[in-house]
Design a protein around this motif. Structure first.
Motif, PDB file in Angstrom:
ATOM      1  N   LYS A 251       0.844  -1.199   0.000  1.00  0.00           N
ATOM      2  CA  LYS A 251       0.000   0.000   0.000  1.00  0.00           C
ATOM      3  C   LYS A 251       0.874   1.243   0.000  1.00  0.00           C
ATOM      4  O   LYS A 251       1.974   1.229  -0.544  1.00  0.00           O
ATOM      5  N   ASN A 252       0.372   2.303   0.626  1.00  0.00           N
ATOM      6  CA  ASN A 252       1.020   3.603   0.471  1.00  0.00           C
ATOM      7  C   ASN A 252       2.491   3.617   0.913  1.00  0.00           C
ATOM      8  O   ASN A 252       3.383   4.007   0.151  1.00  0.00           O
ATOM      9  N   THR A 253       2.724   3.203   2.158  1.00  0.00           N
ATOM     10  CA  THR A 253       4.086   3.292   2.706  1.00  0.00           C
ATOM     11  C   THR A 253       5.043   2.403   1.919  1.00  0.00           C
ATOM     12  O   THR A 253       6.124   2.846   1.509  1.00  0.00           O
ATOM     13  N   ALA A 254       4.625   1.154   1.701  1.00  0.00           N
ATOM     14  CA  ALA A 254       5.496   0.206   0.996  1.00  0.00           C
ATOM     15  C   ALA A 254       5.774   0.690  -0.425  1.00  0.00           C
ATOM     16  O   ALA A 254       6.898   0.568  -0.923  1.00  0.00           O
ATOM     17  N   THR A 255       4.756   1.254  -1.075  1.00  0.00           N
ATOM     18  CA  THR A 255       4.946   1.748  -2.450  1.00  0.00           C
ATOM     19  C   THR A 255       6.008   2.841  -2.479  1.00  0.00           C
ATOM     20  O   THR A 255       6.908   2.835  -3.330  1.00  0.00           O
ATOM     21  N   LEU A 256       5.923   3.766  -1.524  1.00  0.00           N
ATOM     22  CA  LEU A 256       6.894   4.873  -1.497  1.00  0.00           C
ATOM     23  C   LEU A 256       8.296   4.348  -1.173  1.00  0.00           C
ATOM     24  O   LEU A 256       9.286   4.804  -1.751  1.00  0.00           O
ATOM     25  N   LEU A 257       8.375   3.397  -0.256  1.00  0.00           N
ATOM     26  CA  LEU A 257       9.694   2.828   0.070  1.00  0.00           C
ATOM     27  C   LEU A 257      10.299   2.119  -1.146  1.00  0.00           C
ATOM     28  O   LEU A 257      11.498   2.254  -1.422  1.00  0.00           O
TER      29      LEU A 257
ATOM     30  N   ASP B 248      24.847   1.140   4.255  1.00  0.00           N
ATOM     31  CA  ASP B 248      25.320   2.443   3.738  1.00  0.00           C
ATOM     32  C   ASP B 248      24.203   3.468   3.737  1.00  0.00           C
ATOM     33  O   ASP B 248      24.428   4.628   3.365  1.00  0.00           O
ATOM     34  N   GLY B 249      23.015   3.056   4.112  1.00  0.00           N
ATOM     35  CA  GLY B 249      21.901   3.993   4.197  1.00  0.00           C
ATOM     36  C   GLY B 249      20.648   3.268   4.649  1.00  0.00           C
ATOM     37  O   GLY B 249      20.497   2.060   4.391  1.00  0.00           O
ATOM     38  N   ILE B 250      19.774   3.993   5.346  1.00  0.00           N
ATOM     39  CA  ILE B 250      18.508   3.391   5.802  1.00  0.00           C
ATOM     40  C   ILE B 250      17.375   4.356   5.477  1.00  0.00           C
ATOM     41  O   ILE B 250      17.464   5.562   5.786  1.00  0.00           O
ATOM     42  N   ILE B 251      16.318   3.814   4.884  1.00  0.00           N
ATOM     43  CA  ILE B 251      15.119   4.615   4.614  1.00  0.00           C
ATOM     44  C   ILE B 251      13.982   3.988   5.428  1.00  0.00           C
ATOM     45  O   ILE B 251      13.566   2.855   5.164  1.00  0.00           O
ATOM     46  N   PHE B 252      13.530   4.695   6.440  1.00  0.00           N
ATOM     47  CA  PHE B 252      12.428   4.218   7.272  1.00  0.00           C
ATOM     48  C   PHE B 252      11.111   4.680   6.661  1.00  0.00           C
ATOM     49  O   PHE B 252      11.043   5.750   6.044  1.00  0.00           O
ATOM     50  N   GLY B 253      10.057   3.894   6.879  1.00  0.00           N
ATOM     51  CA  GLY B 253       8.739   4.319   6.403  1.00  0.00           C
ATOM     52  C   GLY B 253       7.687   3.869   7.389  1.00  0.00           C
ATOM     53  O   GLY B 253       7.781   2.772   7.956  1.00  0.00           O
ATOM     54  N   SER B 254       6.687   4.731   7.605  1.00  0.00           N
ATOM     55  CA  SER B 254       5.611   4.336   8.515  1.00  0.00           C
ATOM     56  C   SER B 254       4.316   5.043   8.175  1.00  0.00           C
ATOM     57  O   SER B 254       4.320   6.237   7.879  1.00  0.00           O
ATOM     58  N   PRO B 255       3.208   4.292   8.264  1.00  0.00           N
ATOM     59  CA  PRO B 255       1.921   4.983   8.295  1.00  0.00           C
ATOM     60  C   PRO B 255       1.802   5.645   9.668  1.00  0.00           C
ATOM     61  O   PRO B 255       2.484   5.220  10.607  1.00  0.00           O
ATOM     62  N   ILE B 256       0.979   6.630   9.770  1.00  0.00           N
ATOM     63  CA  ILE B 256       0.725   7.250  11.067  1.00  0.00           C
ATOM     64  C   ILE B 256      -0.458   6.557  11.715  1.00  0.00           C
ATOM     65  O   ILE B 256      -1.528   6.443  11.123  1.00  0.00           O
ATOM     66  N   PHE B 257      -0.227   6.030  12.917  1.00  0.00           N
ATOM     67  CA  PHE B 257      -1.279   5.431  13.731  1.00  0.00           C
ATOM     68  C   PHE B 257      -1.390   6.282  14.992  1.00  0.00           C
ATOM     69  O   PHE B 257      -0.404   6.430  15.728  1.00  0.00           O
TER      70      PHE B 257
ATOM     71  N   TYR C 120       6.619   9.299   5.895  1.00  0.00           N
ATOM     72  CA  TYR C 120       5.392   9.123   6.673  1.00  0.00           C
ATOM     73  C   TYR C 120       4.202   9.158   5.719  1.00  0.00           C
ATOM     74  O   TYR C 120       4.159   9.999   4.825  1.00  0.00           O
ATOM     75  N   THR C 121       3.231   8.288   5.952  1.00  0.00           N
ATOM     76  CA  THR C 121       1.980   8.377   5.183  1.00  0.00           C
ATOM     77  C   THR C 121       0.820   8.469   6.163  1.00  0.00           C
ATOM     78  O   THR C 121       0.854   7.860   7.238  1.00  0.00           O
ATOM     79  N   MET C 122      -0.197   9.238   5.786  1.00  0.00           N
ATOM     80  CA  MET C 122      -1.294   9.454   6.753  1.00  0.00           C
ATOM     81  C   MET C 122      -2.564   9.944   6.074  1.00  0.00           C
ATOM     82  O   MET C 122      -2.520  10.464   4.948  1.00  0.00           O
ATOM     83  N   ASN C 123      -3.655   9.808   6.819  1.00  0.00           N
ATOM     84  CA  ASN C 123      -4.967  10.245   6.346  1.00  0.00           C
ATOM     85  C   ASN C 123      -5.114  11.760   6.288  1.00  0.00           C
ATOM     86  O   ASN C 123      -5.754  12.292   5.387  1.00  0.00           O
TER      87      ASN C 123
ATOM     88  N   ILE D  84      22.214   9.298  16.264  1.00  0.00           N
ATOM     89  CA  ILE D  84      22.949   8.043  16.062  1.00  0.00           C
ATOM     90  C   ILE D  84      23.581   7.931  14.668  1.00  0.00           C
ATOM     91  O   ILE D  84      24.742   7.567  14.533  1.00  0.00           O
ATOM     92  N   PHE D  85      22.786   8.244  13.631  1.00  0.00           N
ATOM     93  CA  PHE D  85      23.295   8.003  12.262  1.00  0.00           C
ATOM     94  C   PHE D  85      23.500   9.286  11.452  1.00  0.00           C
ATOM     95  O   PHE D  85      24.565   9.523  10.926  1.00  0.00           O
ATOM     96  N   SER D  86      22.455  10.082  11.304  1.00  0.00           N
ATOM     97  CA  SER D  86      22.531  11.349  10.552  1.00  0.00           C
ATOM     98  C   SER D  86      21.129  11.957  10.557  1.00  0.00           C
ATOM     99  O   SER D  86      20.147  11.263  10.841  1.00  0.00           O
ATOM    100  N   LYS D  87      21.064  13.239  10.214  1.00  0.00           N
ATOM    101  CA  LYS D  87      19.743  13.887  10.157  1.00  0.00           C
ATOM    102  C   LYS D  87      18.972  13.288   8.976  1.00  0.00           C
ATOM    103  O   LYS D  87      19.448  13.342   7.839  1.00  0.00           O
ATOM    104  N   PRO D  88      17.813  12.683   9.235  1.00  0.00           N
ATOM    105  CA  PRO D  88      17.094  12.061   8.117  1.00  0.00           C
ATOM    106  C   PRO D  88      16.443  13.081   7.189  1.00  0.00           C
ATOM    107  O   PRO D  88      15.943  14.106   7.656  1.00  0.00           O
ATOM    108  N   GLU D  89      16.490  12.769   5.895  1.00  0.00           N
ATOM    109  CA  GLU D  89      15.664  13.544   4.967  1.00  0.00           C
ATOM    110  C   GLU D  89      14.251  13.004   5.149  1.00  0.00           C
ATOM    111  O   GLU D  89      14.060  11.788   5.188  1.00  0.00           O
ATOM    112  N   SER D  90      13.270  13.894   5.297  1.00  0.00           N
ATOM    113  CA  SER D  90      11.932  13.359   5.570  1.00  0.00           C
ATOM    114  C   SER D  90      10.938  13.817   4.515  1.00  0.00           C
ATOM    115  O   SER D  90      11.136  14.847   3.871  1.00  0.00           O
ATOM    116  N   MET D  91       9.909  13.006   4.336  1.00  0.00           N
ATOM    117  CA  MET D  91       8.796  13.425   3.462  1.00  0.00           C
ATOM    118  C   MET D  91       7.483  12.868   4.004  1.00  0.00           C
ATOM    119  O   MET D  91       7.461  11.859   4.714  1.00  0.00           O
ATOM    120  N   TYR D  92       6.404  13.565   3.665  1.00  0.00           N
ATOM    121  CA  TYR D  92       5.062  13.139   4.086  1.00  0.00           C
ATOM    122  C   TYR D  92       4.229  12.843   2.844  1.00  0.00           C
ATOM    123  O   TYR D  92       4.356  13.532   1.843  1.00  0.00           O
TER     124      TYR D  92
END
Ligand code: FMN
Length: 223
Positions: free
Chosen positions: A14-20, A85-94, A134-137, A162-170
Motif C-alpha cells: 500500500k502507500n508506505t510500501a509503495t513509497l519505500l 550504507d543507508g537506511i530509509i524508514f517508512g511508517s503509516p501514522i497510527f 510518513y503516510t497518513m490520512n 545516532i546516524f545522521s539527520k534524516p531527509e523526511s517526506m510526508y
C-alpha cells in the motif's frame, strides 16, 4: 553499497510500501553501473519486542555494552542494518505517531548506541545517510495544525543523534481502502481521496524516488 528500507506498515503493497519501493528504485537508478544492493524489511513479518530496559547496553565493561542484548527475530537485522550504507524508514501514522512496530524497532536499533552523556555520543559502528517517509490520512494542513510535525521532529532527532539527520517526506490524505463504498468512512470524501491518489500520490512517488537517488549519489560521492 547496501541500502535498507524498513517498512513499518502492516501492509506490504500500500502507500508506505509503495513509497519505500520507489525510494529503492531511485537508489538502483542512481548507481546502476555499480554494485548496489537494496532490501526491504517488512517489520510485521517478524516476532520482536521493543526495548525491555535491561540496560545491558549501558553496563560498564559488560559484554553487551553498546549492543542490544535481547535475542529475537530482529537481532540479526539490527546488526546488518547498522553496517549498511543507508537506511530509509517508512511508517503509516497510527494515532498521530509512527506505528508501534517501527517505534519498537527504533528503540532496539538506536537506544544501545545512545550514550547517556551530555552529548548523546553515538556508539554506532558507522554514520550513514538516513531518510524517513510518513503516510497518513490527514491533509498537510491538518498535519501541521495538529502537532504531528513535533512528533516527527522528535523521532528524527534520535535518528540524527545516532546516524545522521534524516531527509523526511510526508504523503498526506492517502487512499486507505480498495473500495470506499464498502467501508464506513463518512469522515472522508472518496472523491477528494481519489483525486489525491491520482494526482498527488504519483508526485509523492517521484519525491520518494529522488530521496533514494540522492542518498545513493551522496554516499557514492563520499567514498
Ligand atoms: C490504527 C490506525 C490508526 C490511524 N491513525 C491515524 C492518525 O492518527 N492520523 C492519520 O492521519 N492517519 C491515521 N491512520 C491512517 C493511516 O496512517 C493511513 O491510511 C496510511 O497511509 C496507511 O498506510 P499504508 O497504506 O502503508 O498501510 C490510521 C490508520 C490505522 C489503521
Amino acid at each position: 553499497m547496501k541500502i535498507y528500507a524498513i517498512n513499518g506498515s502492516p501492509r506490504k503493497n500500500k502507500n508506505t510500501a509503495t513509497l519505500l519501493k520507489k525510494a529503492l528504485e531511485g537508489v538502483k537508478y542512481s548507481i546502476k553501473d555499480e554494485e548496489v544492493q537494496t532490501d526491504i524489511i517488512n517489520l510485521y513479518d517478524y516476532n520482536f519486542t521493543g526495548c525491555k530496559s535491561c540496560f545491558a547496553c549501558k553496563k560498564i565493561d559488560g559484554k553487551s555494552y553498546g549492543k542490544c542484548a535481547l535475542r529475537d527475530d530482529i537481532s540479526e537485522i539490527i546488526e546488518n542494518v547498522s553496517q549498511a550504507d543507508g537506511i530509509i524508514f517508512g511508517s503509516p501514522i497510527f494515532f498521530q505517531n509512527i506505528t508501534g512496530e517501527l517505534k519498537s524497532f527504533l528503540e532496539r536499533l538506536l537506544f544501545p548506541y545512545l550514550t547517556y552523556d551530555d552529548k548523546h555520543t553515538s556508539l554506532a559502528p558507522k554514520k550513514m545517510p538516513t531518510a524517513i517517509i510518513y503516510t497518513m490520512n490527514v491533509t498537510e494542513e491538518q498535519m501541521k495544525k495538529s502537532g504531528y510535525v513535533n512528533t516527527f521532529n522528535q523521532i528524527e532527532s534520535y535518528i540524527q543523534a545516532i546516524f545522521s539527520k534524516p531527509e523526511s517526506m510526508y504523503s498526506n490524505n492517502t487512499y486507505q481502502f480498495d473500495d470506499y463504498s464498502k467501508y464506513k468512512s463518512d469522515l472522508f470524501s472518496e472523491e477528494d481521496k481519489a483525486k489525491q491518489r491520482d494526482i498527488q500520490f504519483p508526485l509523492d512517488c517521484e519525491k520518494a524516488f529522488n530521496i533514494g537517488e540522492n542518498m545513493a549519489k551522496n554516499k557514492r560521492n563520499q567514498n
